[in-house]
Scaffold this motif. Structure first.
Motif, PDB file in Angstrom:
ATOM      1  N   ASP A   1     -12.341   0.523   8.403  1.00 36.48           N
ATOM      2  CA  ASP A   1     -12.793  -0.710   7.755  1.00 36.48           C
ATOM      3  C   ASP A   1     -11.653  -1.628   7.335  1.00 36.48           C
ATOM      4  N   VAL A   2     -10.433  -1.344   7.794  1.00 32.52           N
ATOM      5  CA  VAL A   2      -9.294  -2.188   7.415  1.00 32.52           C
ATOM      6  C   VAL A   2      -9.453  -3.595   7.978  1.00 32.52           C
ATOM      7  N   LYS A   3      -9.244  -4.588   7.119  1.00 30.99           N
ATOM      8  CA  LYS A   3      -9.344  -5.992   7.526  1.00 30.99           C
ATOM      9  C   LYS A   3      -7.988  -6.692   7.520  1.00 30.99           C
ATOM     10  N   THR A   4      -7.064  -6.189   6.697  1.00 31.86           N
ATOM     11  CA  THR A   4      -5.778  -6.854   6.501  1.00 31.86           C
ATOM     12  C   THR A   4      -4.649  -5.831   6.541  1.00 31.86           C
ATOM     13  N   VAL A   5      -3.535  -6.200   7.186  1.00 24.61           N
ATOM     14  CA  VAL A   5      -2.343  -5.361   7.200  1.00 24.61           C
ATOM     15  C   VAL A   5      -1.227  -6.115   6.480  1.00 24.61           C
ATOM     16  N   ILE A   6      -0.709  -5.525   5.410  1.00 25.23           N
ATOM     17  CA  ILE A   6       0.346  -6.142   4.601  1.00 25.23           C
ATOM     18  C   ILE A   6       1.672  -5.466   4.927  1.00 25.23           C
ATOM     19  N   PHE A   7       2.719  -6.254   5.099  1.00 26.17           N
ATOM     20  CA  PHE A   7       4.028  -5.722   5.451  1.00 26.17           C
ATOM     21  C   PHE A   7       5.066  -6.038   4.385  1.00 26.17           C
ATOM     22  N   ASP A   8       5.896  -5.059   4.067  1.00 29.74           N
ATOM     23  CA  ASP A   8       7.141  -5.326   3.373  1.00 29.74           C
ATOM     24  C   ASP A   8       8.066  -6.006   4.388  1.00 29.74           C
ATOM     25  N   LYS A   9       9.093  -6.707   3.932  1.00 35.17           N
ATOM     26  CA  LYS A   9       9.978  -7.398   4.883  1.00 35.17           C
ATOM     27  C   LYS A   9      11.197  -6.549   5.259  1.00 35.17           C
ATOM     28  N   THR A  10      12.075  -6.309   4.285  1.00 36.35           N
ATOM     29  CA  THR A  10      13.357  -5.665   4.575  1.00 36.35           C
ATOM     30  C   THR A  10      13.181  -4.214   5.008  1.00 36.35           C
ATOM     31  N   GLY A  11      13.660  -3.895   6.188  1.00 36.37           N
ATOM     32  CA  GLY A  11      13.591  -2.531   6.707  1.00 36.37           C
ATOM     33  C   GLY A  11      12.277  -2.194   7.381  1.00 36.37           C
ATOM     34  N   THR A  12      11.306  -3.085   7.243  1.00 41.66           N
ATOM     35  CA  THR A  12      10.010  -2.873   7.880  1.00 41.66           C
ATOM     36  C   THR A  12       9.827  -3.859   9.028  1.00 41.66           C
ATOM     37  N   ILE A  13       9.776  -5.145   8.702  1.00 40.73           N
ATOM     38  CA  ILE A  13       9.734  -6.167   9.749  1.00 40.73           C
ATOM     39  C   ILE A  13      11.145  -6.450  10.256  1.00 40.73           C
TER      40      ILE A  13
END
Length: 641
Positions: A323-335
């Motif tokens: 049921d996930v609708k949104t994916v939230i990302f950290d910036k540094t080291g992730t993106i």
């Protein structure tokens, strides 16, 4: 006694009765007749069926019923009635009790074999470990067993040898095959300072490395433990199955009693014939397939994901992903790569760097490390500091030679004046996706340090795949909004929430959950609360231990594209659970009327033994459906339902 042994005993003692059934029309009878059948069935009841009775009784004493309840009642009814029929010279059906036991156990053997195969696939990882290693002791290389290696040992690895434990290369270069742990098919180049993983294979080149994690702390050991826990966990949907079984079993028993009454009282059938229909209802309704539907799919799905370098910790994660609708990302080291570098210094370079390094040299923040590394490369003299103070989410301050020095972001500038020319430079640098660090002395900005952390090569593709699934993507970062917007534009992120204090990340995740379930992807210590709060926490494998512990999914390869693969595989596994449950329910719904004799008039009926065989194949079909998950194609760019 094991299920397999009980099955073989039941099968061996059932075969004479099977031969009797087949050959009776041709004039052959089992020597000893009913007495022989009584002896054979009694052995089966005593050895193979008793555990079903014990389980059913244990459930009954707790005011519950389970799958074993139906097996126990069906076999006991057939067995006891046959003894009565034998004493009164009526037709017996000992073979029904024997065959039902045999076929139920056949289904359980299928389940046990599948479970063992799934467990063995994980245990084989342990067998990949090196048995010994060449360790530097007292200035000499000595071969010692794996169990004697301790943290800090310097170990040599030659071409073709396995890396003994997790560590960091101190000397030499090589390429290493990490596929058995991360699922990465191509060998990975390694040099001094790079991390190596225990049990991986050195392709070429000799290198020395320092042991950092040994024994149960190694990545391989943690993977095995995580997969075992996942395979033994329950998805919330399993609770529904358990509740249904509690209602289903008593309902079936009522239907069986009504079936007997209708045939015996209203249709005038004999006691034996009426009882056969009743027992067939009990046996065909045994919801063994329901019990297999969830755990088998869960075991296969988590086992396959582990081979791909994706660790799914439990069944709850599988269900939440759906049921996930949104994916939230950290910036540094992730993106981004997570290894920022100083690109610009505005002001007196030596003075700005010396003050900044003096305050940042004790910090482990990636931006601080970039400043210190740049100062070291230029041999900058670093002064002593006193009264050091860290200000969460803003920066640091201290006294240097009696002067108040501060280093940090623009949140520190509330009481500091900054001229328009310098402000314009800040804006220009931020629009180039560079993070600006302000260096000030006595409430006056003396310079700027611009630091850039570029996106990973895979970030844009990863974000594109998620958006193609219809998922909304958000970047949640403590960095300046201009910098965050610039990075987001490069990789295709939908929206940005910037200037967020580490302690506030979890609150932002909670706020976003008002619009539907969210997944959070991060790697740092400050991401741990957000990973825990999110419906699905996804931790990068290169992240901190606390972040990995907080995440429900761990991406061992540190590849952002695995976010899409993890969501796709989780969804595929959960859908297979639902498919298994559907067919198990349909099987029972369709089978009960046939077993009750509703279609007897058109020649369609089921004896108890055939009902038992059908039930065994129902279990087999569910197991087969789960095993086929290993062959299911995990495709990208397919929208979530």
């Amino acid at each position: 006694m094991s299920i397999t042994k009980r099955f073989w005993i039941s099968l061996i003692f059932s075969l004479p009765m099977l031969a009797n059934m087949i050959l009776m029309p041709f004039g052959w009878m089992l020597p000893g007749g009913n007495w022989t059948q009584l002896i054979l069935t009694t052995v089966i009841m005593a050895v193979s069926t008793v555990p079903f009775w014990q389980s059913a009784w244990a459930s009954f004493t707790k005011h519950h019923s389970n799958m074993d309840t139906l097996v126990a009642i069906g076999t006991v009814t057939a067995y006891i009635y046959s003894i009565y029929a034998m004493a009164t010279h009526q037709a017996v059906f000992f073979e029904s009790a024997a065959f039902v036991t045999t076929f139920v156990l056949l289904g359980q053997v299928f389940e046990e074999r599948m479970r063992n195969n799934a467990s063995n696939a994980v245990e084989k990882l342990v067998d990949l470990q090196a048995k010994d290693a060449e360790v530097m002791r007292e200035g000499k290389l000595v071969k010692i067993p794996l169990s004697e290696i301790v943290v800090g040992d310097i170990i040599r690895v030659k071409p073709g040898q396995k890396v003994a434990v997790d560590g960091v290369i101190t000397e030499g270069t090589s390429t290493i095959d990490e596929s058995m742990v991360t699922g990465e098919s191509m060998p990975v180049s390694k040099k001094t300072g790079d991390k190596v993983i225990g049990s991986t294979i050195n392709s070429n080149g000799t290198f020395m490395f320092r042991a950092e994690k040994v024994g149960n702390d190694t990545m391989l050991s943690q993977i095995v433990e995580l997969v075992k826990k996942a395979q033994n966990s329950h998805a919330p949907i399993q609770n529904l199955t358990d509740k249904v079984s509690d209602i289903f079993v008593p309902t079936v028993l009522v239907i069986a009693i009504l079936t007997f009454m209708v045939w015996y009282v209203f249709l005038g059938a004999s006691v034996a014939s009426s009882l056969i229909f009743a027992v067939a209802v009990v046996v065909i309704a045994c919801p063994c397939a329901l019990g297999l539907a969830t755990p088998t799919a869960l075991m296969v799905g988590t086992g396959r994901s582990a081979k791909m370098g994706i660790l799914i910790k439990n069944g709850e994660v599988l269900e939440a992903v759906n049921d996930v609708k949104t994916v939230i990302f950290d910036k540094t080291g992730t993106i981004t790569v997570g290894k920022p570098e100083v690109t610009d210094i505005v002001g007196d370079e030596e003075k700005v760097l010396s003050f900044a390094t003096a305050l940042e040299q004790s910090s482990e923040h990636p931006l601080a490390s970039a400043i210190v590394k740049n100062a070291e490369s230029k041999n900058i003299v670093v002064p002593e500091v006193s009264q050091f103070k860290a200000i969460e989410g803003k920066g640091v301050e201290a006294l240097v030679d009696g002067q108040k020095v501060f280093v940090g972001n623009d949140k520190l500038l509330s009481d500091v004046q900054i001229d328009n020319k310098l402000r314009e430079q800040v804006i220009t640098l931020q629009e180039e996706a560079k993070t600006v660090v302000f260096v000030g002395v006595n409430n006056e900005i003396i310079g700027l340090i611009a630091i850039q952390d570029t996106p990973k090569n895979t970030s844009k593709e990863a974000i594109s795949d998620l958006k193609a699934r219809g998922l909304k993507t958000i970047m949640l970062t403590g960095d300046n909004k201009r910098v965050a917007d610039a990075i987001a534009a490069q990789v295709g992120i939908d929206s940005v929430i910037a200037d967020v204090l580490p302690s506030d990340k979890a609150d932002h995740v909670k706020a976003l959950q008002q619009d539907g379930k969210v997944a959070f992807v991060g790697d740092g210590i400050n991401d741990a609360p957000a990973l825990t709060v999110a419906d699905v926490g996804i931790a990068m494998g290169s992240g901190t231990d606390i972040a990995i512990e907080s995440g429900g999914i761990v991406l061992v390869k540190n590849d952002l594209r695995d976010v899409d693969r993890a969501l796709a595989l989780s969804k595929k596994t959960f859908n297979r659970i639902k498919l298994n449950l559907f067919w198990a329910f349909i099987y029972n719904v369709l089978g009960i009327p046939v077993a009750a004799g509703i279609f007897y008039g058109i020649g369609l009926s089921l004896s108890p033994e055939l009902a038992g065989l059908a039930m065994a194949f129902s279990s087999l079909s569910v197991v087969t459906s789960s095993v086929l998950l290993n062959k299911a194609k995990i495709t990208s760019r397919v929208k979530f339902a």
